[in-house]
Design a protein around this motif. Structure first.
Motif, short mmCIF file in Angstrom:
data_model
loop_
_atom_site.label_atom_id
_atom_site.label_comp_id
_atom_site.label_asym_id
_atom_site.label_seq_id
_atom_site.Cartn_x
_atom_site.Cartn_y
_atom_site.Cartn_z
N LEU A 116 0.82 -1.21 0.00
CA LEU A 116 0.00 0.00 0.00
C LEU A 116 0.86 1.26 0.00
O LEU A 116 0.56 2.23 -0.71
CB LEU A 116 -0.91 0.01 1.23
CG LEU A 116 -2.15 -0.90 1.17
CD1 LEU A 116 -2.80 -0.96 2.53
CD2 LEU A 116 -3.13 -0.40 0.13
N ILE A 117 1.93 1.25 0.79
CA ILE A 117 2.81 2.41 0.85
C ILE A 117 3.48 2.64 -0.50
O ILE A 117 3.57 3.78 -0.98
CB ILE A 117 3.85 2.22 1.97
CG1 ILE A 117 3.17 2.22 3.33
CG2 ILE A 117 4.93 3.29 1.90
CD1 ILE A 117 4.09 1.88 4.48
N ARG A 118 3.95 1.58 -1.13
CA ARG A 118 4.61 1.74 -2.43
C ARG A 118 3.62 2.19 -3.50
O ARG A 118 3.95 3.03 -4.35
CB ARG A 118 5.26 0.42 -2.83
CG ARG A 118 6.53 0.12 -2.05
CD ARG A 118 7.17 -1.16 -2.49
NE ARG A 118 6.55 -2.33 -1.87
CZ ARG A 118 6.79 -3.57 -2.23
NH1 ARG A 118 7.59 -3.81 -3.25
NH2 ARG A 118 6.21 -4.57 -1.61
N SER A 119 2.41 1.66 -3.47
CA SER A 119 1.40 2.09 -4.44
C SER A 119 1.04 3.56 -4.22
O SER A 119 0.87 4.32 -5.19
CB SER A 119 0.14 1.21 -4.32
OG SER A 119 0.46 -0.15 -4.56
N ALA A 121 3.04 5.82 -3.03
CA ALA A 121 4.16 6.61 -3.53
C ALA A 121 4.12 6.76 -5.05
O ALA A 121 4.45 7.82 -5.59
CB ALA A 121 5.48 5.98 -3.09
N TRP A 122 3.71 5.70 -5.74
CA TRP A 122 3.64 5.78 -7.21
C TRP A 122 2.52 6.71 -7.66
O TRP A 122 2.62 7.35 -8.71
CB TRP A 122 3.47 4.39 -7.81
CG TRP A 122 4.75 3.62 -7.85
CD1 TRP A 122 5.05 2.49 -7.17
CD2 TRP A 122 5.92 3.96 -8.60
NE1 TRP A 122 6.33 2.09 -7.43
CE2 TRP A 122 6.89 2.97 -8.31
CE3 TRP A 122 6.25 4.99 -9.47
CZ2 TRP A 122 8.16 2.99 -8.88
CZ3 TRP A 122 7.53 5.01 -10.03
CH2 TRP A 122 8.46 4.03 -9.74
N ILE A 123 1.46 6.82 -6.89
CA ILE A 123 0.42 7.80 -7.21
C ILE A 123 1.01 9.21 -7.17
O ILE A 123 0.75 10.05 -8.04
CB ILE A 123 -0.77 7.68 -6.24
CG1 ILE A 123 -1.49 6.35 -6.44
CG2 ILE A 123 -1.75 8.84 -6.42
CD1 ILE A 123 -2.60 6.09 -5.45
N VAL A 124 1.84 9.46 -6.16
CA VAL A 124 2.50 10.76 -6.04
C VAL A 124 3.48 10.98 -7.19
O VAL A 124 3.53 12.06 -7.79
CB VAL A 124 3.22 10.87 -4.68
CG1 VAL A 124 3.96 12.20 -4.57
CG2 VAL A 124 2.24 10.70 -3.54
N LEU A 125 4.25 9.96 -7.51
CA LEU A 125 5.29 10.09 -8.54
C LEU A 125 4.72 10.26 -9.94
O LEU A 125 5.25 11.03 -10.75
CB LEU A 125 6.21 8.87 -8.51
CG LEU A 125 7.20 8.77 -7.34
CD1 LEU A 125 7.76 7.37 -7.24
CD2 LEU A 125 8.32 9.79 -7.53
N THR A 226 -2.18 -3.44 -6.16
CA THR A 226 -1.59 -2.46 -7.08
C THR A 226 -2.47 -2.18 -8.28
O THR A 226 -2.69 -1.01 -8.63
CB THR A 226 -0.19 -2.92 -7.52
OG1 THR A 226 0.63 -3.11 -6.36
CG2 THR A 226 0.46 -1.91 -8.44
N PRO A 227 -3.02 -3.19 -8.98
CA PRO A 227 -3.93 -2.87 -10.09
C PRO A 227 -5.17 -2.09 -9.64
O PRO A 227 -5.65 -1.22 -10.37
CB PRO A 227 -4.32 -4.25 -10.64
CG PRO A 227 -3.20 -5.14 -10.24
CD PRO A 227 -2.75 -4.64 -8.91
N ALA A 228 -5.68 -2.40 -8.44
CA ALA A 228 -6.88 -1.70 -7.97
C ALA A 228 -6.60 -0.24 -7.66
O ALA A 228 -7.47 0.62 -7.87
CB ALA A 228 -7.43 -2.40 -6.73
N LEU A 229 -5.40 0.09 -7.16
CA LEU A 229 -5.08 1.46 -6.78
C LEU A 229 -4.53 2.28 -7.94
O LEU A 229 -4.81 3.48 -8.04
CB LEU A 229 -4.08 1.46 -5.63
CG LEU A 229 -4.57 0.94 -4.28
CD1 LEU A 229 -3.46 0.99 -3.25
CD2 LEU A 229 -5.78 1.74 -3.80
N LEU A 230 -3.72 1.67 -8.80
CA LEU A 230 -3.06 2.42 -9.87
C LEU A 230 -3.77 2.31 -11.20
O LEU A 230 -3.45 3.06 -12.13
CB LEU A 230 -1.61 1.95 -10.03
CG LEU A 230 -0.71 2.13 -8.80
CD1 LEU A 230 0.70 1.63 -9.11
CD2 LEU A 230 -0.67 3.58 -8.36
#
Length: 596
Positions: A116-119, A121-125, A226-230
């Protein structure tokens, strides 16, 4: 004499049964029975047995398209991970010890950190005003932001970053075992370094390639978070389809059928690659693989490789091409390795400063810094209760995993009996079976009972997914254990219980700590079981994080990331302290028996 042998074998079988009984009982009620119930449910309707659900799925263009996208995603991510991870694994295997340890730590850190934390961070990036888009525009590569999140691009980037450690570790384990004298011998015979790599190193690292590709592909098939969040609306995969039918549509029979099909696909591949997955335990398969590798290394393979045939037909341009590439190979290797390490650690570079942001909204870099989000977290009773619940349940599950996993590892490593390999594969299968299937199966089994939304349900679920980690770590530790130390204690008259307490368990203490750490993180980081088993009094921290990311996307998650990393550092320090204390000189049998 035969009576004595029969009595000894009977006693040995009883010991094996006693060692395996706790873990098998837990798996029976927390894993096997729910999965069987799930399969039965997929063949049932109000009037009895039927295959109607499968007929409808076979004729559903929407489901076929979702299944095709899922398999395509898994295959593409696997290939990208292989191409990105191989240079790093090769560099680690050829690096000095201090650098190899540092690089392995950087690879391990994402694996131990919440998905969750990595996903997040990728939303931010990847957002339109994120770091990557701003960098591309400032460099003049693009004139406007590129849409890289909440679509397929974001899913692929996030999935590759999440799955990279699963590819790097098997590759490194295979490459580091290769005798470097073989490549030097090839070069001494006139082969350029890059050509020697293709002829020697690459073929000998094939076991690592196959293991890594198998793990990544199977993990991607049922990946949910990850697919659900990104991803976007069009990036609908089979794990999301199953979850939506249970949690939103209430179409339990269709969800059971889809889960059963996904389970069948995973089980088939699991059976095909069972020897590779059980190589640590199965000495016979490991010896066969070693013999095959040895034959290939000395040129006794009956079939020439594709590289060999191409080299023969295009010998001159082939050698010239390698002569051009060889001088720059180290630079290319270093750049590719730096890119992979950057991909692994970039989310942490972004998420840590966000925790100290003074802004009331998500922006990077933060306009100013403060502790406001830490104060908000510790003043919010919902977050604190969720944190306490996750710590308590993950800790209990970790203890259970160790208590039942260690005896099982002893039974499997130190005994030879029929069904040994099958039991081992069963106990590590939760590493491969998608958690969405296990969660749906447990939900169907417990629905209508008081266990839904209870601590007991989470304890069973977390222990089930933690046991494979403890078992793999314990098996590896016991395989490396020097049993001569136990024999020396026995020769001095020590009883088995005394040997276990004073010799075996103290020497296995670092292994116990590592197993506990991995099993704790497996439960503490879980999201999927929380989606199906949560209740008013049983809401784990990942569920609070999940809701925050989907509904708010505030810097609050960054605070949890910092606390999570700080906890990892503390646990890592404890582990290093245990290793240091374990490495201190001890008084051995020779000193105990030496005359004064």
């Amino acid at each position: 004499m035969s009576l004595v042998k029969s009595s000894f074998k009977s006693s040995e079988r009883m010991i094996i049964v006693c060692l395996l009984a706790p873990v098998l009982i837990l798996f029976l009620f927390g894993y096997i029975v729910p999965l069987v119930n799930l399969i039965i449910k997929s063949f049932m309707n109000d009037s009895g047995w039927t295959i109607q659900q499968y007929v409808e799925l076979a004729s559903s263009k929407a489901f076929i398209w979702v299944a095709f996208k899922t398999v395509t995603l898994a295959a593409v991510v696997t290939v990208i991970c292989l191409l990105v991870a191989y240079p790093l694994a090769y560099s680690i295997s050829r690096s000095p010890r201090w650098l190899a340890i540092l690089l392995l730590f950087l690879v391990t850190l994402p694996y131990l950190t919440s998905i969750l934390i990595r996903s997040y961070a990728w939303i931010v990036l990847l957002s339109p005003n994120g770091v990557i888009n701003r960098a591309l525009m400032s460099w003049g590569i693009t004139s406007e932001p590129i849409r890289m999140v909440f679509n397929a691009t974001g899913v692929y980037i996030g999935m590759v970053q999440v799955q990279l450690p699963l590819m790097v570790f098997p590759l490194y384990a295979a490459i580091v075992k290769i005798n470097r004298g073989l490549t030097r011998a090839a070069q001494s015979l006139g082969s350029p370094p890059s050509d020697a790599f293709l002829r020697v190193t690459l073929p000998l690292s094939m076991p690592g390639i196959m293991s890594g590709c198998t793990l990544v592909f199977l993990s991607c098939l049922g990946f949910y978070v990850t697919p659900a969040l990104l991803g976007g609306v069009d990036d609908y995969l089979i794990a999301q389809s199953i979850s939506t039918r249970v949690l939103v549509l209430g179409d339990f029979k269709a969800a059971a059928a889809q889960s059963t099909l996904l389970l069948a696909a995973v089980v088939v591949m699991f059976i095909i690659w069972r020897r590779r997955l059980a190589e640590e335990l199965d000495e016979q398969s490991r010896e066969m693989l070693s013999e095959k590798r040895g034959c290939d290394a000395i040129g006794l393979s009956l079939r020439s490789s594709l590289v060999e045939r191409l080299a023969t037909s295009l010998q001159v341009p082939y050698i010239r091409l390698h002569a051009i590439f060889s001088p720059v190979r180290l630079v290319v290797l270093a750049l590719l390795s730096i890119f992979t390490v950057t991909l692994l650690v970039l989310p942490f570079v972004v998420v840590i400063p966000l925790a100290f942001s003074n802004a009331s909204y998500l922006t990077f870099p933060p306009p100013s810094y403060s502790m406001r989000w830490f104060n908000s977290f510790f003043r919010n009773s919902d977050w604190i209760e969720a944190l306490g619940f996750s710590l308590r349940m993950a800790g209990i599950a970790s203890i259970i995993s160790i208590c039942v996993g260690l005896p099982a590892a002893f039974a499997l490593v130190r005994n030879r009996f029929s069904g040994r390999l099958s039991i081992y594969l069963l106990l590590i299968s939760p590493l491969i079976v998608p958690h969405v299937i296990m969660a749906v199966a447990l939900f169907f089994t417990l629905s209508g009972t008081a266990m839904i939304g209870s601590s007991t349900a989470f304890g069973v679920a977390y222990a089930t997914i933690g046991i494979p980690y403890t078992l793999v770590v314990f098996v590896a530790g016991l395989k490396r254990f020097d049993r001569n130390l136990e024999r020396a204690a026995a020769s001095l008259g020590a009883q088995y219980r005394t040997i276990l307490r004073t010799v075996t368990l103290p020497l296995l203490l670092p292994t116990l700590v590592s197993a506990g750490l991995f099993s704790f993180i497996a439960g503490f980081d879980d999201v999927v079981f929380g989606l199906f088993l949560s209740g008013p009094g049983a809401t784990p921290l990942p569920m609070r994080m999940w809701d925050n990311i989907r509904l708010e996307i505030s810097p609050q998650i960054a605070v949890i990331a910092v606390l999570f990393l700080a906890t990892l550092l503390v646990l890592g320090a404890i582990r290093q302290l245990v290793l240091f204390m374990h490495a201190r000189p001890r008084v051995g049998p020779a000193e105990l028996t030496r005359p004064v």
